[in-house]
Design a protein around this motif. Structure first.
Motif, PDB file in Angstrom:
ATOM      1  N   ASN A 175       0.815  -1.213   0.000  1.00 45.95           N
ATOM      2  CA  ASN A 175       0.000   0.000   0.000  1.00 45.95           C
ATOM      3  C   ASN A 175       0.853   1.268   0.000  1.00 45.95           C
ATOM      4  OD1 ASN A 175      -2.313  -1.541   0.029  1.00 45.95           O
ATOM      5  ND2 ASN A 175      -2.605  -1.400   2.249  1.00 45.95           N
ATOM      6  N   GLN A 176       2.037   1.193   0.593  1.00 45.59           N
ATOM      7  CA  GLN A 176       2.913   2.354   0.603  1.00 45.59           C
ATOM      8  C   GLN A 176       3.443   2.676  -0.800  1.00 45.59           C
ATOM      9  OE1 GLN A 176       3.538   4.333   3.242  1.00 45.59           O
ATOM     10  NE2 GLN A 176       2.077   3.103   4.422  1.00 45.59           N
ATOM     11  N   TYR A 177       3.599   1.653  -1.609  1.00 42.17           N
ATOM     12  CA  TYR A 177       4.081   1.858  -2.981  1.00 42.17           C
ATOM     13  C   TYR A 177       2.945   2.191  -3.949  1.00 42.17           C
ATOM     14  CZ  TYR A 177       8.518  -0.246  -1.511  1.00 42.17           C
ATOM     15  OH  TYR A 177       9.696  -0.513  -0.887  1.00 42.17           O
ATOM     16  N   ASP A 182      -4.583   1.477  -7.260  1.00 49.04           N
ATOM     17  CA  ASP A 182      -5.170   0.679  -8.338  1.00 49.04           C
ATOM     18  C   ASP A 182      -4.701  -0.766  -8.271  1.00 49.04           C
ATOM     19  OD1 ASP A 182      -2.558   0.959  -9.043  1.00 49.04           O
ATOM     20  OD2 ASP A 182      -2.931   1.547 -11.118  1.00 49.04           O
ATOM     21  N   ASN A 183      -4.134  -1.162  -7.105  1.00 51.52           N
ATOM     22  CA  ASN A 183      -3.642  -2.523  -6.883  1.00 51.52           C
ATOM     23  C   ASN A 183      -2.512  -2.898  -7.832  1.00 51.52           C
ATOM     24  OD1 ASN A 183      -5.051  -3.492  -4.598  1.00 51.52           O
ATOM     25  ND2 ASN A 183      -6.898  -3.763  -5.841  1.00 51.52           N
ATOM     26  N   LYS A 184      -1.739  -1.892  -8.245  1.00 52.32           N
ATOM     27  CA  LYS A 184      -0.550  -2.125  -9.057  1.00 52.32           C
ATOM     28  C   LYS A 184       0.531  -1.133  -8.624  1.00 52.32           C
ATOM     29  CE  LYS A 184      -2.678  -1.434 -12.908  1.00 52.32           C
ATOM     30  NZ  LYS A 184      -2.951  -1.249 -14.360  1.00 52.32           N
ATOM     31  N   ILE A 185       1.765  -1.600  -8.652  1.00 52.88           N
ATOM     32  CA  ILE A 185       2.906  -0.710  -8.444  1.00 52.88           C
ATOM     33  C   ILE A 185       3.537  -0.492  -9.811  1.00 52.88           C
ATOM     34  CG2 ILE A 185       5.125  -0.368  -7.296  1.00 52.88           C
ATOM     35  CD1 ILE A 185       4.250  -2.407  -5.198  1.00 52.88           C
ATOM     36  N   THR A 186       3.458   0.731 -10.284  1.00 54.53           N
ATOM     37  CA  THR A 186       4.009   1.030 -11.600  1.00 54.53           C
ATOM     38  C   THR A 186       5.399   1.630 -11.461  1.00 54.53           C
ATOM     39  OG1 THR A 186       3.035   3.244 -11.615  1.00 54.53           O
ATOM     40  CG2 THR A 186       1.690   1.441 -12.494  1.00 54.53           C
ATOM     41  N   GLU A 187       6.126   1.626 -12.573  1.00 53.32           N
ATOM     42  CA  GLU A 187       7.473   2.203 -12.550  1.00 53.32           C
ATOM     43  C   GLU A 187       7.464   3.665 -12.125  1.00 53.32           C
ATOM     44  OE1 GLU A 187      10.146   1.751 -15.749  1.00 53.32           O
ATOM     45  OE2 GLU A 187       9.792  -0.401 -16.010  1.00 53.32           O
ATOM     46  N   PRO A 188       6.557   4.516 -12.688  1.00 50.52           N
ATOM     47  CA  PRO A 188       6.566   5.922 -12.258  1.00 50.52           C
ATOM     48  C   PRO A 188       6.320   6.082 -10.755  1.00 50.52           C
ATOM     49  CG  PRO A 188       5.339   5.676 -14.297  1.00 50.52           C
ATOM     50  CD  PRO A 188       5.629   4.300 -13.821  1.00 50.52           C
ATOM     51  N   GLU A 189       5.379   5.303 -10.210  1.00 51.05           N
ATOM     52  CA  GLU A 189       5.115   5.386  -8.772  1.00 51.05           C
ATOM     53  C   GLU A 189       6.373   5.050  -7.968  1.00 51.05           C
ATOM     54  OE1 GLU A 189       0.484   4.154  -7.949  1.00 51.05           O
ATOM     55  OE2 GLU A 189       1.838   2.583  -8.671  1.00 51.05           O
ATOM     56  N   ILE A 193       8.850   7.398  -5.475  1.00 55.01           N
ATOM     57  CA  ILE A 193       9.068   7.066  -4.061  1.00 55.01           C
ATOM     58  C   ILE A 193      10.561   6.947  -3.776  1.00 55.01           C
ATOM     59  CG2 ILE A 193       8.781   5.241  -2.343  1.00 55.01           C
ATOM     60  CD1 ILE A 193       5.998   4.739  -3.522  1.00 55.01           C
ATOM     61  N   VAL A 194      11.277   6.255  -4.652  1.00 52.21           N
ATOM     62  CA  VAL A 194      12.717   6.077  -4.449  1.00 52.21           C
ATOM     63  C   VAL A 194      13.432   7.435  -4.529  1.00 52.21           C
ATOM     64  CG1 VAL A 194      14.815   5.043  -5.388  1.00 52.21           C
ATOM     65  CG2 VAL A 194      12.716   3.693  -5.268  1.00 52.21           C
ATOM     66  N   ALA A 195      13.035   8.266  -5.501  1.00 56.15           N
ATOM     67  CA  ALA A 195      13.673   9.575  -5.639  1.00 56.15           C
ATOM     68  C   ALA A 195      13.456  10.433  -4.395  1.00 56.15           C
ATOM     69  CB  ALA A 195      13.131  10.294  -6.875  1.00 56.15           C
TER      70      ALA A 195
END
Length: 372
Positions: A175-177, A182-189, A193-195
Motif C-alpha cells: 500500500n505504501q508503494y 489501483d492494486n498495481k505498483i508502476t514504474e513511475p510510482e 518514491i525512491v527519488a
C-alpha cells in the motif's frame, strides 16, 4: 569513579534491527523485516544554540537544496521490481508482490503447517537467507535480531508467526508503494518514491554534516562513539563484552590513590558496574553484543536529546552526566553498608590524687605560703 559516571556504552531502532533480505533488496524493506517507507520528514524543531566553544559555521556552509535526479539518469528501480516483473510490463500486481514476498516464509515453514515457530523463524539468520562476510553482522547477532523481529511479527502473542500475520505486513508495504490505489505498483510510482527517499537521505546527510561542524552530535555519531568504547573493553576481540571485561569500568584496586580521590571500595564499584551491565544485557546471556549495545545507545540518545532536535549539544551532555552522577551516588548510598556508630570511649579510671597539706589560716586556698 569517573569511568562509571560518564554515560555508559549503548543501538536499536526498528530500521537498524531490520534483517537482511533474502535475494530481495528494495531500499528499505526485506521480508521478514518489511517496513513501509518512512513518511516525509517533518521540519525539524529549531536547533539548540551550539556550544559556546564551537564557532558558528561560515555563511558558505548553509545547506543547499539537494540536487534532483537528472532527467538523463532515471532513478534506478530496486532489484525486487525487476525480479517480479519478468514480463517487462512496467508494473507489479498485488498478488505477484505478495507471492514474491512470502517466498521466504514458505521456505522457512518446513513442516508446511502455515505458521512459523521461533526455531523455524531464526533460520532466516543463516545462509542462504543471510550472508556471512567481513564487516557484516555475526551469526549470533543476526539470530538475536531475528528473535526480536519474531516478537514484532507475532501480533497475537501465541508463540507463532502465522501466514496471515506475515501477509498483513506485506500488504501494508504494498500500500505504501501503490499511491493511486489501483492494486498495481508502476514504474513511475516506484521511481518517485525512491527519488523522494534518496532526496530525504541526502538532505539528512547534509544537515548532519552542518550540525557536526557546529559541534553537535547526531545519533549515528553517538552510536559510533559508544561502540568504539565497547570495542576497547572487548579484549579478546570476539565482538562481545563479557562481565569480566566490563568490570574494568570499576576502576583501579583500592589503595592510597583511590582513597585520595574519594572513591568507594572496589567491591562496591564492581557492584555498580554489574548493575549497569545487567541493564544493557537484555537477553541475559552474560554478554553484551552489538545489538544490545546499539539499542542501549539509541535509548540513551533519545533521553539525552531534551529539545528533540535529533542532536545533542554541550548543555544536554552536561545534564546527562549530572543525572548519571546523581543516579550512581544514590546507588552507592544504597549499597554501602550502614555506618555503625562508634562506641563512646570508656572513661579512664580515676587516679588517686596526692593529699595536699592544709593551707594556713588567712590564705586563699591553693596559694603558696607567704603570699598575701
Amino acid at each position: 569513579m569517573s569511568c562509571l559516571l560518564r554515560p555508559v556504552v549503548v543501538i536499536a531502532a526498528a530500521a537498524i534491527l531490520a534483517l537482511p533480505a533474502a535475494a530481495q533488496t528494495p531500499p528499505t524493506q526485506g521480508w521478514p523485516a518489511n517496513r513501509p517507507p518512512a513518511a516525509p520528514a517533518q521540519s525539524p524543531a529549531p536547533a539548540a544554540s551550539p556550544p559556546a566553544a564551537a564557532p558558528a559555521p561560515p555563511a558558505s556552509t548553509a545547506l543547499p537544496a539537494p540536487p534532483a535526479p537528472s532527467a538523463s539518469a532515471p532513478v534506478p528501480l530496486p532489484t525486487w521490481f525487476h525480479e517480479i516483473d519478468t514480463e517487462k510490463k512496467g508494473e507489479v500486481s498485488r498478488a505477484d508482490f505478495l507471492k514474491y514476498r512470502m517466498r521466504t516464509f514458505s521456505e522457512l515453514d518446513v513442516n508446511k503447517d502455515g505458521k512459523l515457530t521461533l526455531e523455524e523463524f531464526v533460520k532466516v539468520a543463516e545462509p542462504p537467507f543471510s550472508r556471512d562476510g567481513p564487516n557484516l553482522p555475526s551469526l549470533e547477532e543476526r539470530r538475536t535480531r531475528a528473535r526480536t523481529e519474531f516478537q514484532n511479527l507475532d501480533t497475537n502473542r501465541d508463540g507463532f508467526v502465522e501466514r496471515a500475520e506475515a501477509e498483513a505486513l506485506v500488504h501494508a508495504e504494498f500500500n505504501q508503494y501503490d499511491t493511486d490505489r489501483d492494486n498495481k505498483i508502476t514504474e513511475p510510482e516506484l521511481r518517485l518514491i525512491v527519488a523522494n527517499s534518496l532526496r530525504r537521505e541526502e538532505q539528512a546527510r547534509r544537515e548532519v554534516e552542518a550540525r557536526r561542524r557546529q559541534g553537535l552530535v547526531a545519533i549515528n555519531d553517538f552510536i559510533d562513539m559508544q561502540l568504539r568504547s565497547a570495542d576497547q573493553l572487548d579484549k579478546n576481540n570476539d565482538g562481545k563484552v563479557s562481565q569480566a571485561e566490563y568490570a574494568a569500568l570499576a576502576g583501579p584496586a583500592d589503595g592510597p590513590q583511590t582513597q585520595a580521590q574519594g572513591l568507594p571500595p572496589l567491591e562496591l564499584r564492581r557492584k555498580v558496574a554489574m548493575m549497569k551491565f545487567a541493564e544493557i544485557d537484555t537477553n541475559k546471556d552474560g554478554f553484551l553484543d552489538r545489538v544490545e549495545l546499539t539499542a542501549f545507545a539509541v535509548n540513551q540518545f533519545l533521553h539525552m536529546d531534551l529539545n528533540k532536535d535529533r542532536f545533542i549539544n554541550d548543555e544536554e551532555f552536561k545534564k546527562a552526566a549530572d543525572a548519571e552522577q546523581n543516579k550512581v551516588r544514590a546507588i552507592v548510598q544504597t549499597l554501602a553498608p550502614a555506618q555503625q556508630p562508634r562506641p563512646a570511649p570508656a572513661p579512664a579510671p580515676a587516679q588517686p590524687r596526692p593529699a595536699q597539706p592544709a593551707a594556713p589560716q588567712g590564705l586563699a586556698p591553693g596559694l603558696p605560703q607567704g603570699t598575701r
